[in-house]
Write an enzyme that holds these catalytic residues in place. Structure first.
Site, mmCIF file in Angstrom:
data_model
loop_
_atom_site.group_PDB
_atom_site.id
_atom_site.type_symbol
_atom_site.label_atom_id
_atom_site.label_comp_id
_atom_site.label_asym_id
_atom_site.label_seq_id
_atom_site.Cartn_x
_atom_site.Cartn_y
_atom_site.Cartn_z
ATOM 1 N N ASN A 21 0.877 -1.164 0.000
ATOM 2 C CA ASN A 21 0.000 0.000 0.000
ATOM 3 C C ASN A 21 0.913 1.210 0.000
ATOM 4 O O ASN A 21 1.471 1.583 1.033
ATOM 5 C CB ASN A 21 -0.897 -0.033 1.243
ATOM 6 C CG ASN A 21 -1.887 1.115 1.256
ATOM 7 O OD1 ASN A 21 -1.820 2.024 0.423
ATOM 8 N ND2 ASN A 21 -2.799 1.086 2.205
ATOM 9 N N ARG A 103 -2.493 -2.176 -3.587
ATOM 10 C CA ARG A 103 -3.732 -1.428 -3.395
ATOM 11 C C ARG A 103 -3.684 -0.206 -4.329
ATOM 12 O O ARG A 103 -2.730 0.574 -4.281
ATOM 13 C CB ARG A 103 -3.846 -0.958 -1.950
ATOM 14 C CG ARG A 103 -5.041 -0.078 -1.748
ATOM 15 C CD ARG A 103 -5.129 0.435 -0.333
ATOM 16 N NE ARG A 103 -6.344 1.208 -0.192
ATOM 17 C CZ ARG A 103 -6.405 2.394 0.416
ATOM 18 N NH1 ARG A 103 -5.330 2.930 0.951
ATOM 19 N NH2 ARG A 103 -7.536 3.029 0.500
ATOM 20 N N HIS A 192 -13.203 2.110 -0.455
ATOM 21 C CA HIS A 192 -13.186 1.073 0.608
ATOM 22 C C HIS A 192 -13.723 -0.256 0.064
ATOM 23 O O HIS A 192 -14.234 -1.084 0.837
ATOM 24 C CB HIS A 192 -14.067 1.454 1.815
ATOM 25 C CG HIS A 192 -13.542 2.579 2.653
ATOM 26 N ND1 HIS A 192 -14.383 3.436 3.319
ATOM 27 C CD2 HIS A 192 -12.284 2.971 2.955
ATOM 28 C CE1 HIS A 192 -13.670 4.330 3.994
ATOM 29 N NE2 HIS A 192 -12.388 4.061 3.789
ATOM 30 N N GLY A 222 -14.246 4.012 9.974
ATOM 31 C CA GLY A 222 -12.881 4.244 10.456
ATOM 32 C C GLY A 222 -12.673 5.741 10.495
ATOM 33 O O GLY A 222 -13.621 6.501 10.707
ATOM 34 N N ARG A 253 -13.551 14.641 7.228
ATOM 35 C CA ARG A 253 -14.305 14.990 6.012
ATOM 36 C C ARG A 253 -15.775 15.230 6.346
ATOM 37 O O ARG A 253 -16.354 14.529 7.176
ATOM 38 C CB ARG A 253 -14.220 13.872 4.973
ATOM 39 C CG ARG A 253 -12.834 13.608 4.465
ATOM 40 C CD ARG A 253 -12.878 12.623 3.292
ATOM 41 N NE ARG A 253 -11.572 12.039 3.086
ATOM 42 C CZ ARG A 253 -11.319 10.724 3.128
ATOM 43 N NH1 ARG A 253 -12.288 9.863 3.353
ATOM 44 N NH2 ARG A 253 -10.105 10.275 2.925
ATOM 45 N N GLY A 342 -12.155 0.822 12.564
ATOM 46 C CA GLY A 342 -11.784 1.268 13.918
ATOM 47 C C GLY A 342 -12.959 1.616 14.818
ATOM 48 O O GLY A 342 -13.076 1.108 15.940
ATOM 49 N N GLU A 345 -15.762 -1.460 14.834
ATOM 50 C CA GLU A 345 -15.368 -2.668 15.569
ATOM 51 C C GLU A 345 -15.239 -2.432 17.065
ATOM 52 O O GLU A 345 -15.369 -3.360 17.859
ATOM 53 C CB GLU A 345 -14.017 -3.178 15.031
ATOM 54 C CG GLU A 345 -14.115 -3.741 13.623
ATOM 55 C CD GLU A 345 -12.753 -3.973 12.982
ATOM 56 O OE1 GLU A 345 -11.777 -4.230 13.713
ATOM 57 O OE2 GLU A 345 -12.675 -3.898 11.751
ATOM 58 N N GLU A 396 -8.307 -5.704 4.983
ATOM 59 C CA GLU A 396 -8.128 -5.309 3.584
ATOM 60 C C GLU A 396 -6.904 -5.974 2.953
ATOM 61 O O GLU A 396 -6.915 -6.336 1.778
ATOM 62 C CB GLU A 396 -8.056 -3.787 3.477
ATOM 63 C CG GLU A 396 -9.403 -3.157 3.810
ATOM 64 C CD GLU A 396 -9.359 -1.649 3.979
ATOM 65 O OE1 GLU A 396 -9.559 -0.947 2.996
ATOM 66 O OE2 GLU A 396 -9.128 -1.172 5.108
HETATM 67 P P1 AMP Z 1 -9.383 3.071 11.074
HETATM 68 O O1 AMP Z 1 -9.368 4.186 10.063
HETATM 69 O O2 AMP Z 1 -10.250 1.922 10.669
HETATM 70 O O3 AMP Z 1 -8.004 2.643 11.489
HETATM 71 O O4 AMP Z 1 -10.077 3.667 12.377
HETATM 72 C C1 AMP Z 1 -9.414 4.660 13.152
HETATM 73 C C2 AMP Z 1 -10.399 5.266 14.114
HETATM 74 O O5 AMP Z 1 -11.004 4.257 14.914
HETATM 75 C C3 AMP Z 1 -9.767 6.206 15.118
HETATM 76 O O6 AMP Z 1 -9.661 7.510 14.612
HETATM 77 C C4 AMP Z 1 -10.725 6.164 16.280
HETATM 78 O O7 AMP Z 1 -11.677 7.180 16.128
HETATM 79 C C5 AMP Z 1 -11.451 4.850 16.131
HETATM 80 N N1 AMP Z 1 -11.205 3.921 17.238
HETATM 81 C C6 AMP Z 1 -10.187 3.057 17.410
HETATM 82 N N2 AMP Z 1 -10.311 2.380 18.564
HETATM 83 C C7 AMP Z 1 -11.450 2.820 19.146
HETATM 84 C C8 AMP Z 1 -12.148 2.525 20.364
HETATM 85 N N3 AMP Z 1 -11.681 1.621 21.235
HETATM 86 N N4 AMP Z 1 -13.286 3.198 20.617
HETATM 87 C C9 AMP Z 1 -13.768 4.119 19.764
HETATM 88 N N5 AMP Z 1 -13.167 4.425 18.605
HETATM 89 C C10 AMP Z 1 -12.026 3.802 18.300
#
Ligand code: AMP
Length: 423
Positions: A21, A103, A192, A222, A253, A342, A345, A396
């Site tokens: 990536n 990617r 995505h 995320g 965004r 993020g 989940e 991914e």
């Molecule tokens: P991603 O882009 O999928 O890596 O998601 C990143 C985002 O997931 C971060 O900016 C956080 O806002 C959110 N995140 C990660 N861990 C947690 C958590 N335990 N509780 C709430 N939000 C989370």
């Protein structure tokens, strides 16, 4: 596509895939063995070409290693990655390496499937640069670097937009002048895609069903966020559009906004095109609303009574609910709603709030199941619920490796078929 290892037909066949990536100043990588879908090594080179570049490498055996300096460009970064892998006995010159999987963010209308990169594919990815000016050039750099390092190996491009190519024309079209739209490649592509493909398939497996028999709403939440409506394994609508700016409220965004707002900012506030772009992509969403883009911090502040954080959360949830309702209408019958990435989940509070009040649509979460922490796909609605609500961790890199390996396997089989009568 299945999650089971694909055979290339011979016990000595190469089974490793290096997933790359490539960003403008970064290179993320994972080496996977598709014989058992295991991860042999993961790593990241960051700040390439800057004053203080850094490589962080973690082999499966553990023992994170770091290197600094000396990565003037992506070629130097990939050479360093190759050295680190070689130190673990996993060198990129190994005959066990089957392919590179890249990617690529924008595949335009052209690419609905992964492809083996040749000069024509490179040129097409280049042609799409105006649609993804930050991402496609960086992805191309990764591809060119890898082609130079191993010109003999298939380099497979896996596109973020590809899964959404099945959207019907009426979902992909903006209601603007058709000739203008076509001249400038303006339509809804979605992003995505590897995540939506992986999660919708995994969700069907969680239900014990064939993807062809399941209608799923996937919520990829995320830092970037998008929703998709997947009917029988095919995407029929998604929230991101020509660019990843459309749709849900994201970390930085805006998501959906009246298209007159940027015009107004340029006319009335004297903002330039670049300033408007920066406002909507970098200073909007949760950050714009409350100064934080991390949902953990927003929940903490909101619980402590911070009104701006509470408003940001409410705007985020309101938009999410609107998309769930819209995609329920698009699909007609919804079998499952899958939360991933993020926020999806990890944030039980977001999942609970997103479906609160949607009981008439058959949606609810079981409070106890919703708060269980796990890395596994899991159902968080009550047994017997009309719509299953699930948490399905995305992967991914595994999806890119699977798509790459499936394509290379098919190509190998095809080559063997051609070779057999001649040999
Ligand atoms: P991603 O882009 O999928 O890596 O998601 C990143 C985002 O997931 C971060 O900016 C956080 O806002 C959110 N995140 C990660 N861990 C947690 C958590 N335990 N509780 C709430 N939000 C989370």
């Amino acid at each position: 596509m299945t999650d089971s290892p694909t055979s290339l037909g011979s016990p000595d066949s190469p089974t490793r895939v290096l997933v790359l990536n490539s960003g403008s100043s970064s290179l993320k990588y994972q080496l996977l063995d598709m014989a058992d879908a295991s991860r042999l090594a993961v790593g990241l080179v960051e700040r390439i070409g800057e004053a203080d570049p850094r490589l962080v490498h973690t082999p499966r055996s553990g023992g994170k290693r770091e290197r600094t300096g000396g990565f003037a460009d992506h070629a130097a970064a990939l050479a360093a990655v190759s050295e680190e892998l070689a130190a673990d006995g996993l060198g990129l010159d190994s005959p066990a390496l089957a392919a590179f999987g890249h990617r690529v963010v924008h595949g335009g209308s052209r690419f609905g499937e992964p492809v083996v990169v040749d000069d024509g594919v490179e040129a097409e990815i280049e042609r799409l640069v105006p649609l993804a000016p930050l991402h496609n050039p960086a992805n191309l750099t990764g591809i060119r670097t890898a082609r130079e390092l191993r010109p003999d190996l298939p380099q497979v491009a896996v596109f973020d937009t590809a899964f959404h190519r099945t959207m019907p024309e009426y979902a992909a079209r903006y209601a603007i002048d058709v000739a203008t739209a076509d001249e400038h490649l303006i339509r809804r592509y979605g992003f995505h895609g590897t995540s939506h493909a992986y999660v919708s398939r995994k969700c069907a497996a969680l239900l014990g069903k064939d993807p062809a028999d399941v209608n799923v709403i996937v919520l990829h939440l995320g830092n970037g966020a998008s929703a998709s409506a997947v009917a029988g394994g095919r995407c029929v609508d998604t929230s991101m559009g020509m660019t990843p700016l459309e749709g849900l409220v994201m970390g930085t965004r805006s998501g959906d906004i009246d298209p007159a707002v940027p015009l107004h900012l340029q006319r009335a506030a004297g903002m330039s095109v670049d300033e408007t772009d920066e406002l909507l992509n970098k200073r909007s969403g949760l950050t714009g609303l409350c100064g934080d883009n991390d949902m953990r911090e927003i929940l903490r502040r909101s619980d402590a009574g911070d009104q701006r954080a509470r408003l940001a959360f409410d705007v985020y949830i309101h938009r999410l609910k609107k998309y769930i309702g819209a995609y329920a209408a698009v699909l007609g019958r919804v079998d499952a709603v899958a939360f991933t990435a993020g926020v999806g989940e990890n944030a039980a509070a977001v999942r609970e709030a997103a479906v609160a009040g949607l009981e008439p649509l058959g949606l609810s979460v079981d409070p106890e199941r919703n708060t269980v922490r796990s890395d596994e796909p899991r159902i968080i609605s009550q047994d017997g619920a009309r719509v299953v609500v699930a948490v399905v961790p995305t992967d991914e890199e595994l999806e890119i490796a699977q798509q790459t390996f499936a394509l290379v396997g098919t190509e190998n089989v095809r080559k063997n078929e051609i070779r057999t009568p001649l040999s």
